[in-house]
Design a protein around this motif. Structure first.
Motif, PDB file in Angstrom:
ATOM      1  N   GLY A 113       0.834  -1.201   0.000  1.00  0.00           N
ATOM      2  CA  GLY A 113       0.000   0.000   0.000  1.00  0.00           C
ATOM      3  C   GLY A 113       0.866   1.249   0.000  1.00  0.00           C
ATOM      4  O   GLY A 113       2.101   1.154   0.009  1.00  0.00           O
ATOM      5  N   ASN A 114       0.239   2.395   0.033  1.00  0.00           N
ATOM      6  CA  ASN A 114       1.000   3.650   0.030  1.00  0.00           C
ATOM      7  C   ASN A 114       1.594   3.983   1.398  1.00  0.00           C
ATOM      8  O   ASN A 114       2.549   4.748   1.481  1.00  0.00           O
TER       9      ASN A 114
ATOM     10  N   VAL B  81      -0.011  -0.991  -5.108  1.00  0.00           N
ATOM     11  CA  VAL B  81      -0.459   0.308  -5.619  1.00  0.00           C
ATOM     12  C   VAL B  81       0.708   1.286  -5.524  1.00  0.00           C
ATOM     13  O   VAL B  81       0.533   2.494  -5.653  1.00  0.00           O
TER      14      VAL B  81
ATOM     15  N   TYR C 268     -16.350  -1.524 -13.988  1.00  0.00           N
ATOM     16  CA  TYR C 268     -15.344  -0.446 -13.961  1.00  0.00           C
ATOM     17  C   TYR C 268     -14.784  -0.260 -15.363  1.00  0.00           C
ATOM     18  O   TYR C 268     -14.437  -1.235 -16.034  1.00  0.00           O
TER      19      TYR C 268
ATOM     20  N   THR D 235      -6.369   0.369 -14.597  1.00  0.00           N
ATOM     21  CA  THR D 235      -5.869   1.294 -13.577  1.00  0.00           C
ATOM     22  C   THR D 235      -6.590   1.137 -12.237  1.00  0.00           C
ATOM     23  O   THR D 235      -6.266   1.837 -11.276  1.00  0.00           O
ATOM     24  N   LEU D 236      -7.570   0.241 -12.169  1.00  0.00           N
ATOM     25  CA  LEU D 236      -8.230  -0.023 -10.885  1.00  0.00           C
ATOM     26  C   LEU D 236      -7.184  -0.565  -9.902  1.00  0.00           C
ATOM     27  O   LEU D 236      -6.436  -1.476 -10.238  1.00  0.00           O
ATOM     28  N   GLY D 237      -7.126   0.033  -8.711  1.00  0.00           N
ATOM     29  CA  GLY D 237      -6.119  -0.371  -7.730  1.00  0.00           C
ATOM     30  C   GLY D 237      -6.186  -1.870  -7.437  1.00  0.00           C
ATOM     31  O   GLY D 237      -7.269  -2.428  -7.248  1.00  0.00           O
TER      32      GLY D 237
ATOM     33  N   ASP E 283      -5.355  -3.324  -4.799  1.00  0.00           N
ATOM     34  CA  ASP E 283      -5.914  -3.557  -3.456  1.00  0.00           C
ATOM     35  C   ASP E 283      -7.443  -3.565  -3.509  1.00  0.00           C
ATOM     36  O   ASP E 283      -8.109  -4.323  -2.783  1.00  0.00           O
ATOM     37  N   ARG E 284      -8.008  -2.771  -4.400  1.00  0.00           N
ATOM     38  CA  ARG E 284      -9.471  -2.734  -4.534  1.00  0.00           C
ATOM     39  C   ARG E 284      -9.981  -4.028  -5.181  1.00  0.00           C
ATOM     40  O   ARG E 284     -11.024  -4.569  -4.802  1.00  0.00           O
TER      41      ARG E 284
ATOM     42  N   SER F  80      -4.252   4.891   3.358  1.00  0.00           N
ATOM     43  CA  SER F  80      -3.781   6.231   2.964  1.00  0.00           C
ATOM     44  C   SER F  80      -4.935   6.988   2.339  1.00  0.00           C
ATOM     45  O   SER F  80      -5.171   8.156   2.640  1.00  0.00           O
ATOM     46  N   CYS F  81      -5.642   6.335   1.440  1.00  0.00           N
ATOM     47  CA  CYS F  81      -6.919   6.828   0.927  1.00  0.00           C
ATOM     48  C   CYS F  81      -8.031   5.938   1.449  1.00  0.00           C
ATOM     49  O   CYS F  81      -7.776   4.809   1.872  1.00  0.00           O
TER      50      CYS F  81
ATOM     51  N   THR G  39     -11.148   3.935   0.175  1.00  0.00           N
ATOM     52  CA  THR G  39     -11.849   3.472  -1.023  1.00  0.00           C
ATOM     53  C   THR G  39     -13.159   2.822  -0.597  1.00  0.00           C
ATOM     54  O   THR G  39     -13.194   2.096   0.406  1.00  0.00           O
TER      55      THR G  39
ATOM     56  N   ILE H  90     -12.992   7.096  -4.323  1.00  0.00           N
ATOM     57  CA  ILE H  90     -11.697   7.272  -3.650  1.00  0.00           C
ATOM     58  C   ILE H  90     -11.719   8.628  -2.963  1.00  0.00           C
ATOM     59  O   ILE H  90     -12.062   9.636  -3.601  1.00  0.00           O
TER      60      ILE H  90
HETATM   61  C1  LIG Z   1      -6.952   4.481  -4.356  1.00  0.00           C
HETATM   62  C2  LIG Z   1      -5.610   3.922  -3.936  1.00  0.00           C
HETATM   63  C3  LIG Z   1      -4.564   5.040  -3.880  1.00  0.00           C
HETATM   64  C4  LIG Z   1      -5.762   3.312  -2.516  1.00  0.00           C
HETATM   65  O1  LIG Z   1      -4.497   2.894  -2.065  1.00  0.00           O
HETATM   66  P1  LIG Z   1      -4.100   2.897  -0.505  1.00  0.00           P
HETATM   67  O2  LIG Z   1      -4.751   4.056   0.135  1.00  0.00           O
HETATM   68  O3  LIG Z   1      -4.679   1.611   0.079  1.00  0.00           O
HETATM   69  O4  LIG Z   1      -2.618   2.884  -0.422  1.00  0.00           O
HETATM   70  C5  LIG Z   1      -5.162   2.751  -4.897  1.00  0.00           C
HETATM   71  O5  LIG Z   1      -6.163   1.770  -4.951  1.00  0.00           O
HETATM   72  C6  LIG Z   1      -4.865   3.258  -6.290  1.00  0.00           C
HETATM   73  O6  LIG Z   1      -3.790   3.776  -6.539  1.00  0.00           O
HETATM   74  N1  LIG Z   1      -5.849   3.100  -7.223  1.00  0.00           N
HETATM   75  C7  LIG Z   1      -5.678   3.469  -8.606  1.00  0.00           C
HETATM   76  C8  LIG Z   1      -6.887   4.150  -9.176  1.00  0.00           C
HETATM   77  C9  LIG Z   1      -8.154   3.300  -9.180  1.00  0.00           C
HETATM   78  O7  LIG Z   1      -8.353   2.460  -8.299  1.00  0.00           O
HETATM   79  O8  LIG Z   1      -8.985   3.486 -10.105  1.00  0.00           O
END
Ligand SMILES: CC(C)(COP(=O)(O)O)[C@@H](O)C(=O)NCCC(=O)O
Ligand SMILES: Nc1ncnc2c1ncn2[C@@H]1O[C@H](COP(=O)(O)OP(=O)(O)O)[C@@H](O)[C@H]1O
Ligand SMILES: [K+]
Length: 250
Positions: free
Chosen positions: A13-14, A59, A93, A98-100, A102-103, A125-126, A128, A143
Motif C-alpha cells: 500500500g501507500n 499500488v 469499472y 488502472t483499478l487499484g 488492493d481494490r 492512505s486513501c 476506497t 476514492i
Molecule cells: C486508491 C488507492 C490510492 C488506494 O491505495 P491505498 O490508500 O490503500 O494505499 C489505490 O487503490 C490506487 O492507486 N488506485 C488506482 C486508481 C483506481 O483504483 O482506479
C-alpha cells in the motif's frame, strides 16, 4: 500424507507493506508490516516460512527482477495481481487496467463469503468505497482522502491548524481546535461512508457495510450502522485468487 500448501501474500500500500503466510487457506498471524519497498524483508519471509507460492498486489512499487528471479530459482510460483490471473467477479469499472490492485483484492475477498450487496470500505492512505451487488458484480466505487491525509493536509494547507494525532473522539462536535480537527478528520470519514451507504441502500436493500484497512479500528466505534469487520481483507482476497488459480493450473 501431502505436505501443507503454504502461500506468502503481500499487499503493498501507500503507507506500508502488509504480508502474511497462509497454510492450507488459514492465515498465520500476526500480519507483518514493513516499509513499502522493503523487498528484502519479504525475501526474509520467503526463506523463513518455507512457502511454495508468493502473490503480491501493489499500488506503489514492484519487486525488482532480482527478487522475482531469486524466488523463481528457489522453486516458488511467483504471481502478481495483474491481468494474467482470473478474477472471481464481473466488473462495470471502465478502467480495469488502472483499478487499484488492493481494490480488486477486497472485492475478491468477499466473493463466496457474502451473498448480499456490499459496500467495501478500505481505510488506508486513501479511503476506497467499493460497491458489489448480491450476484458478485463489481459496480464501481469512490476514492477519497484517508484520515491521516486529511489531518496532514489541513495542517499543511493552512496557517493556523496544528498537526494532530488520530485519537478518541468524545463528542459529535469539537470544543477545541484539536477536537474540531479530530472530529472533522476522523469522524468525517464515518459520516461520509454512512451518507453514501444510506443513498445506496435505497437501491440495494440488502446492502451490508464491510470495513477493512489500517484505520478501520479508529473508525469502527463511531458507526451508527451494522459493520462487518474484516481486518485483513486485501490479504484474504489475494490468497483466494492465488489458491483458486494454483488448484486449477499447477
Ligand atoms: C486508491 C488507492 C490510492 C488506494 O491505495 P491505498 O490508500 O490503500 O494505499 C489505490 O487503490 C490506487 O492507486 N488506485 C488506482 C486508481 C483506481 O483504483 O482506479
Ligand atoms: N503500524 C502501523 N504503521 C503505520 N500505520 C498504521 C499502523 N497501524 C495502523 N496504522 C494506520 O493505518 C493507516 C494506513 O492503513 P493501510 O491500510 O496500511 O494503508 P495503505 O494500504 O495505504 O498502505 C495509517 O494512516 C495509520 O493511521
Ligand atoms: K485504501
Amino acid at each position: 500424507m501431502s505436505s501443507p500448501s503454504r502461500n506468502l501474500v503481500v499487499d503493498v500500500g501507500n503507507s506500508g507493506t502488509k504480508a502474511a503466510a497462509f497454510t492450507d487457506g488459514e492465515m498465520m498471524l500476526p500480519v507483518a508490516r514493513v516499509k513499502s519497498g522493503d523487498w528484502s524483508a519479504i525475501d526474509g519471509m520467503v526463506t523463513n516460512l518455507g512457502v511454495q507460492n508468493i502473490i503480491y498486489s501493489t499500488v506503489a512499487n514492484v519487486p525488482s527482477q532480482r527478487w522475482t528471479d531469486k524466488w523463481k530459482k528457489a522453486g516458488l510460483g511467483v504471481y502478481s495481481l495483474d491481468r494474467t490471473l482470473p478474477l472471481p467477479f464481473q466488473s462495470d469499472y471502465q478502467t480495469m487496467d488502472t483499478l487499484g490492485q488492493d481494490r480488486i483484492a477486497v472485492v475478491a475477498g468477499t466473493v463466496g463469503r457474502m451473498h448480499t450487496a456490499r459496500l467495501i470500505v478500505d481505510a488506508g492512505s486513501c479511503v476506497t468505497s467499493d460497491l458489489v451487488d448480491r450476484n458478485d458484480r463489481y459496480l464501481g466505487g469512490n476514492i477519497s482522502p484517508g484520515v491521516t491525509m486529511r489531518l496532514r493536509s489541513m495542517h499543511e494547507h493552512t496557517a493556523r491548524l496544528p498537526l494532530i494525532e488520530t485519537g478518541t473522539a468524545t463528542d459529535l462536535v469539537g470544543r477545541s481546535t484539536g477536537q474540531a480537527l479530530l472530529h472533522g478528520g476522523q469522524l468525517g470519514v464515518v459520516y461520509e461512508i454512512e451518507g453514501l451507504f444510506g443513498r445506496l441502500l435505497t437501491v440495494h436493500r440488502d446492502l451490508q457495510l464491510v470495513l477493512t484497512g489500517g484505520d478501520a479500528p479508529l473508525l469502527l466505534p463511531y458507526f451508527s450502522i451494522d459493520v462487518l469487520s474484516y481486518p485483513n481483507l486485501v490479504l484474504l482476497g489475494l490468497n483466494q485468487i492465488l489458491s483458486t488459480y494454483v488448484n486449477k493450473h499447477v
